[in-house]
Design a protein around this motif. Structure first.
Motif, PDB file in Angstrom:
ATOM      1  N   VAL A  68       0.830  -1.217   0.000  1.00  0.00           N
ATOM      2  CA  VAL A  68       0.000   0.000   0.000  1.00  0.00           C
ATOM      3  C   VAL A  68       0.862   1.266   0.000  1.00  0.00           C
ATOM      4  O   VAL A  68       1.753   1.404   0.835  1.00  0.00           O
ATOM      5  N   SER A  69       0.570   2.162  -0.915  1.00  0.00           N
ATOM      6  CA  SER A  69       1.299   3.432  -0.943  1.00  0.00           C
ATOM      7  C   SER A  69       0.424   4.499  -1.569  1.00  0.00           C
ATOM      8  O   SER A  69      -0.646   4.199  -2.106  1.00  0.00           O
ATOM      9  N   GLU A  70       0.881   5.734  -1.495  1.00  0.00           N
ATOM     10  CA  GLU A  70       0.119   6.865  -2.040  1.00  0.00           C
ATOM     11  C   GLU A  70       1.091   7.983  -2.378  1.00  0.00           C
ATOM     12  O   GLU A  70       2.118   8.118  -1.698  1.00  0.00           O
ATOM     13  N   LYS A 183      16.075  -3.815  -7.036  1.00  0.00           N
ATOM     14  CA  LYS A 183      15.607  -4.730  -5.986  1.00  0.00           C
ATOM     15  C   LYS A 183      16.623  -4.710  -4.842  1.00  0.00           C
ATOM     16  O   LYS A 183      17.834  -4.754  -5.079  1.00  0.00           O
ATOM     17  N   HIS A 184      16.134  -4.642  -3.607  1.00  0.00           N
ATOM     18  CA  HIS A 184      17.043  -4.580  -2.455  1.00  0.00           C
ATOM     19  C   HIS A 184      16.293  -5.022  -1.200  1.00  0.00           C
ATOM     20  O   HIS A 184      15.194  -4.553  -0.939  1.00  0.00           O
ATOM     21  N   ASN A 185      16.935  -5.938  -0.448  1.00  0.00           N
ATOM     22  CA  ASN A 185      16.350  -6.391   0.816  1.00  0.00           C
ATOM     23  C   ASN A 185      17.025  -5.647   1.965  1.00  0.00           C
ATOM     24  O   ASN A 185      18.210  -5.820   2.217  1.00  0.00           O
ATOM     25  N   CYS A 200      12.554   6.392   4.481  1.00  0.00           N
ATOM     26  CA  CYS A 200      12.143   5.002   4.728  1.00  0.00           C
ATOM     27  C   CYS A 200      10.879   5.048   5.557  1.00  0.00           C
ATOM     28  O   CYS A 200      10.909   5.282   6.763  1.00  0.00           O
ATOM     29  N   ARG A 201       9.737   4.853   4.887  1.00  0.00           N
ATOM     30  CA  ARG A 201       8.461   5.101   5.547  1.00  0.00           C
ATOM     31  C   ARG A 201       7.520   3.903   5.420  1.00  0.00           C
ATOM     32  O   ARG A 201       7.422   3.266   4.379  1.00  0.00           O
ATOM     33  N   ASN A 202       6.856   3.612   6.539  1.00  0.00           N
ATOM     34  CA  ASN A 202       5.799   2.598   6.564  1.00  0.00           C
ATOM     35  C   ASN A 202       6.269   1.205   6.207  1.00  0.00           C
ATOM     36  O   ASN A 202       5.542   0.433   5.586  1.00  0.00           O
ATOM     37  N   VAL A 203       7.501   0.890   6.616  1.00  0.00           N
ATOM     38  CA  VAL A 203       7.959  -0.499   6.527  1.00  0.00           C
ATOM     39  C   VAL A 203       8.576  -0.925   7.856  1.00  0.00           C
ATOM     40  O   VAL A 203       8.440  -2.072   8.271  1.00  0.00           O
TER      41      VAL A 203
HETATM   42  C1  SAM Z   1       3.469  -0.236   3.049  1.00  0.00           C
HETATM   43  S1  SAM Z   1       4.711  -0.229   1.784  1.00  0.00           S
HETATM   44  C2  SAM Z   1       5.431   1.383   2.020  1.00  0.00           C
HETATM   45  C3  SAM Z   1       5.623   2.117   0.735  1.00  0.00           C
HETATM   46  C4  SAM Z   1       6.127   3.566   0.847  1.00  0.00           C
HETATM   47  N1  SAM Z   1       7.395   3.643   1.519  1.00  0.00           N
HETATM   48  C5  SAM Z   1       5.117   4.445   1.549  1.00  0.00           C
HETATM   49  O1  SAM Z   1       5.318   4.854   2.689  1.00  0.00           O
HETATM   50  O2  SAM Z   1       4.052   4.723   0.935  1.00  0.00           O
HETATM   51  C6  SAM Z   1       5.924  -1.338   2.454  1.00  0.00           C
HETATM   52  C7  SAM Z   1       6.946  -1.819   1.438  1.00  0.00           C
HETATM   53  O3  SAM Z   1       8.032  -2.424   2.118  1.00  0.00           O
HETATM   54  C8  SAM Z   1       8.546  -3.456   1.307  1.00  0.00           C
HETATM   55  N2  SAM Z   1       9.375  -4.352   2.129  1.00  0.00           N
HETATM   56  C9  SAM Z   1       8.971  -5.259   3.047  1.00  0.00           C
HETATM   57  N3  SAM Z   1      10.041  -5.897   3.568  1.00  0.00           N
HETATM   58  C10 SAM Z   1      11.144  -5.361   2.970  1.00  0.00           C
HETATM   59  C11 SAM Z   1      12.543  -5.601   3.093  1.00  0.00           C
HETATM   60  N4  SAM Z   1      13.002  -6.532   3.929  1.00  0.00           N
HETATM   61  N5  SAM Z   1      13.388  -4.889   2.303  1.00  0.00           N
HETATM   62  C12 SAM Z   1      12.904  -3.953   1.427  1.00  0.00           C
HETATM   63  N6  SAM Z   1      11.594  -3.681   1.278  1.00  0.00           N
HETATM   64  C13 SAM Z   1      10.728  -4.384   2.051  1.00  0.00           C
HETATM   65  C14 SAM Z   1       7.304  -4.099   0.730  1.00  0.00           C
HETATM   66  O4  SAM Z   1       7.586  -4.841  -0.425  1.00  0.00           O
HETATM   67  C15 SAM Z   1       6.411  -2.878   0.475  1.00  0.00           C
HETATM   68  O5  SAM Z   1       6.523  -2.435  -0.844  1.00  0.00           O
END
Ligand code: SAM
Length: 257
Positions: A68-70, A183-185, A200-203
């Motif tokens: 979810v994003s906006e 792509k990045h974890n 870095c928001r909402n993760v």
């Molecule tokens: C709710 S979205 C937030 C999107 C945007 N940052 C925002 O605030 O609108 C969370 C995102 O985190 C990503 N995510 C989850 N685990 C992650 C990880 N270990 N590394 C990178 N991204 C990750 C998900 O794939 C998803 O796209």
């Protein structure tokens, strides 16, 4: 080892994703509801089916990532970024290196590019946008959105940066070109360095306390001195000093050492 712990091990071996660093109750609930809907009874059975069925594997990835994003999510914070944070950063550095970490389907890094372009030419920034989810990145690169993703965006920005095509809003090419997706974890891959701004928001809300703390340190190391970390509106850092930050404004933290 219980059913869920065994599942965590299997998923880690298969994908490199470490579910033990995500809050357990929340993650378990989301995944249980998915496998039960598909008529399965345990995590063990779920993993076995996932091994045979690519589509189910993608459903699992989709369910665990929450995309979810906006655009312009939490508008007030973007105003602070535009009026206070960016002008200061631009005084310190002619060229800004920005990272949108966990960028989902692109709304956040494209918002960054739009806001920056109100202040300086886009040639003065590079924006890296990363996510663990390849499908989300693929959608971000297409850059077509429905009305719902644009509801917080000021009307004048909507007019300036989008063209309507049927039900979709297509993002401006110049904005698109300003962002590089990868792509990045966050929990496993190395971080680049010398960023002026990390968004870095909402993760972080999905991660365990330990995983979150490790990330604060790593974000600190990835910023240049004086650089800013911008977090989500439920993700306040309670003790920023512990990680080498001081508060610059609500949800903005400046690297002090
Ligand atoms: C709710 S979205 C937030 C999107 C945007 N940052 C925002 O605030 O609108 C969370 C995102 O985190 C990503 N995510 C989850 N685990 C992650 C990880 N270990 N590394 C990178 N991204 C990750 C998900 O794939 C998803 O796209």
């Amino acid at each position: 080892m219980n059913d869920y712990q065994q599942f965590i091990e299997n998923v880690k071996r298969k994908t490199g994703i470490d579910l033990s660093q995500y809050k357990e109750a929340q993650m378990k609930r989301r995944l249980t509801s998915l496998y039960e809907k598909r008529g399965m009874k345990s995590f063990q059975q779920f993993f076995q089916e996932m091994e045979k069925d690519e589509k189910l594997f993608h459903e699992f990835l989709d369910r665990m990532t929450i995309n979810v994003s906006e655009f312009y999510r939490n508008a007030k914070r973007w105003e602070v970024l535009e009026k206070k944070i960016l002008p200061k950063l631009l005084e310190q550095n002619r060229h800004l290196k920005i990272w949108s970490a966990a960028c989902s389907t692109g709304e956040e890094p494209y918002t960054l590019a739009m806001v920056v372009s109100k202040l300086v030419p886009l040639a003065r920034v590079s924006i890296l946008a990363t996510d663990i989810d390849e499908n989300a990145i693929a959608r971000a690169k297409i850059g077509m959105y429905t009305e719902r993703s644009l509801q917080e965006l000021p009307e004048e920005m909507k007019r300036k940066f989008f063209t309507k095509e049927g039900m979709y809003y297509k993002i401006d090419e110049k904005i698109k070109r300003a962002v590089t997706f990868k792509k990045h974890n966050l929990l496993a891959d190395p971080f680049d360095r010398q960023f002026d701004l990390i968004v870095c928001r909402n993760v972080l809300i999905y991660f365990t306390e330990e995983a979150k703390e490790r990330l604060y340190y790593k974000f600190n190391q990835a910023l240049r001195p004086g650089g800013i970390l911008f977090v989500g509106s439920t993700e306040q850092i309670f003790n920023p000093g512990l990680y080498g930050f001081e508060m610059e404004d609500t949800f903005f933290y400046r690297k002090i050492n």
